[in-house]
Design a protein around this motif. Structure first.
Motif: not given
Length: 202
Positions: A24-29, A106-111
């Motif tokens: 959530l803090d760092h993203g999945l990329a 959460l929504l940034t991760l969803w995008v």
């Protein structure tokens, strides 16, 4: 379940929650197992043992994000199955949740998951965008009167609402300009209020 299996399951759940907080803090990329393992107090070997592979861990993290999203959508569903409380009200409730600053991560991760899914191919992202659309359309269908919801017009109405909310969300995440994005959503919801009044009664 054997005690060792229960311990593994509990540890897996604990690490999933810690990993979820991290992404959530760092993203999945470009997520790498070694930095992730260090961040959650584990090791790459343990993560691979519990989740099977990096792709399986990413799938578990996406499922965890979807679980939080569908929990919100369940709260929007009409209290009585099939009751239908109108698209305008459903859209207002969903936008209130989307616009809440507490849900930005959460929504940034969803995008991120949505865009990676659109890139095609297999892997942990496959089908994420399609499943998300199905989740949202199902909630909006439940908000429509039963006599109307299976018509082509009703499908177009909820598809347009989803498109407006998704576009406004992307705008909000990019600019932080909630008053402008919210005003655009409100303008569309006013048109839906008229549609809701004209829709056939249950």
């Amino acid at each position: 379940m054997a005690p060792s299996d229960r311990a593994d399951s509990a540890r897996k759940h604990q690490l999933l929650e810690l990993a979820y907080a991290h992404v959530l803090d760092h993203g999945l990329a470009d997520m790498s197992l070694r930095p992730l393992a260090e961040a959650v107090g584990s090791s790459p070997r343990v993560l691979l043992f519990l989740f099977g592979s990096k792709d399986a861990l990413v799938q578990a993290l996406l499922a965890r994000a979807r679980e939080e999203e569908t929990g919100m959508l369940d709260a929007v569903r009409p209290a009585r199955a099939g009751a239908g409380h109108g698209l305008a009200e459903a859209g207002r409730l969903v936008w209130g949740w989307l616009a809440d600053p507490a849900h930005r991560k959460l929504l940034t991760l969803w995008v991120e998951g949505y865009s990676r899914s659109l890139a095609g191919g297999g892997g942990p992202w496959a089908g994420f965008a399609e499943r998300t659309i199905a989740d949202w359309l199902a909630v909006f269908a439940a908000a429509q009167p039963p006599a109307h919801r299976d018509t082509p017009e009703a499908l177009a109405e909820r598809t347009l609402l989803l498109a407006v909310l998704r576009g406004a969300l992307l705008d909000l995440l990019a600019t932080g300009d909630e008053p402008r994005a919210g005003a655009a959503v409100a303008a569309h919801l006013r048109t839906l209020e008229a549609v809701d009044r004209e829709a056939p009664a249950p």
